[in-house]
Design an enzyme around this catalytic site. Structure first.
Site: not given
Ligand code: GLP
Length: 261
Positions: A82, A151, A153, A158
């Site tokens: 993404d 959450n 995702h 989402e």
């Molecule tokens: C973002 C990314 C996800 C990632 C998530 C969790 O929203 N788009 O791909 O898994 O955050 O992030 P973190 O690993 O910093 O908790």
């Protein structure tokens, strides 16, 4: 024990392997070991990569293996999950920039083999369609690395009422904007939209490897593994994939009933 493995069986032969590690360093080494193994047996491996803080340790270990002369990225191809929209790839908050600084700039990958969704295209519909077409052309990545949002995702898929299949533009939820604001100077700077591989794009991967650590992920991990398959917990779809490994620490495993039974 450093790491404990548990199998979650979701009917028939569909399995999710869960490795619970004592800490983030162990988890990162395990995850990097799996990716390194794939690159070793298939030097032109196609990796699906993720951003966020969770995979940073995995990338550090991959860099260490490269520097030790154990890994060669010269033929490796990558496709990221993404990107924020609208944001230029050169912006230091972009996921493209994150990948450069956390991995690509430190290994011998050919930047022509690196693919990150375009968060600044004039025609975003076209950007989504052409990214999905690339994934179809390669027949799915060999392995998709994932983090998970608090959450549930994955990528930027989402919680919603229906799973969205292909790469698409998403509206970020308030909780994700809040969570990701830690990387920005102020919350108003966090883009409210993103371009993301869809659930279908992610499920095209031949293997899936999800990493998560900390108590903030405990509910999402339990919902993913032990809850119903629902678009309200996007990661729960992984129960239907034939080859998933989830590597977490004790804190992220805290709410797993089956693991603690
Ligand atoms: C973002 C990314 C996800 C990632 C998530 C969790 O929203 N788009 O791909 O898994 O955050 O992030 P973190 O690993 O910093 O908790």
């Amino acid at each position: 024990m450093e790491t404990k493995a548990t199998w979650y069986t979701n009917g028939k032969s569909k399995n999710v392997k869960v490795l619970v590690c004592k800490d983030y360093e162990t988890l990162s080494k395990k995850a990097a070991g799996i990716l390194a193994g794939i690159i070793s047996v298939k030097p032109d491996a196609i990796l699906g990569l993720a951003t966020g803080s969770s995979p940073v340790g995995t990338y550090q270990e991959l860099i260490r293996l490269y520097e030790a002369g154990i890994l060669d990225f010269s033929q490796v191809k990558t496709y990221n999950l993404d990107e924020y929209y609208p944001l230029e790839a050169t912006n230091d908050q972009s996921y493209h920039y994150f990948m450069n600084t956390n991995l690509f700039d430190h290994v011998n990958i050919d930047k022509n083999n690196v693919h990150v969704p375009d968060g600044n295209a004039a025609d975003m519909n076209e950007a989504c369609t052409s990214y999905e077409a690339m994934l179809d052309e390669i027949g799915g990545v060999d392995i998709q690395l994932l983090g998970i949002g608090g959450n549930g995702h994955i990528g930027f898929n989402e919680p919603t009422d229906t799973f969205v299949g292909p790469t698409h533009v998403v509206e970020l939820t308030e909780s994700t904007i809040q969570a990701n604001s830690r990387f920005f100077e102020k919350i108003e700077d966090v883009p409210t939209k993103a371009i993301s591989m869809g659930i279908g794009s992610i499920m095209k991967a031949k293997k899936i490897l999800l990493v998560a650590n900390g108590e903030g992920k405990a509910k999402a991990i339990a919902d993913t593994l032990e809850g119903p398959i629902t678009p309200q917990v996007p990661a729960s779809i992984l129960q239907l994939h034939h080859d998933v490994t989830i590597i977490i620490d004790e804190a992220a495993a805290a709410n797993l009933k089956e693991y603690h039974a």
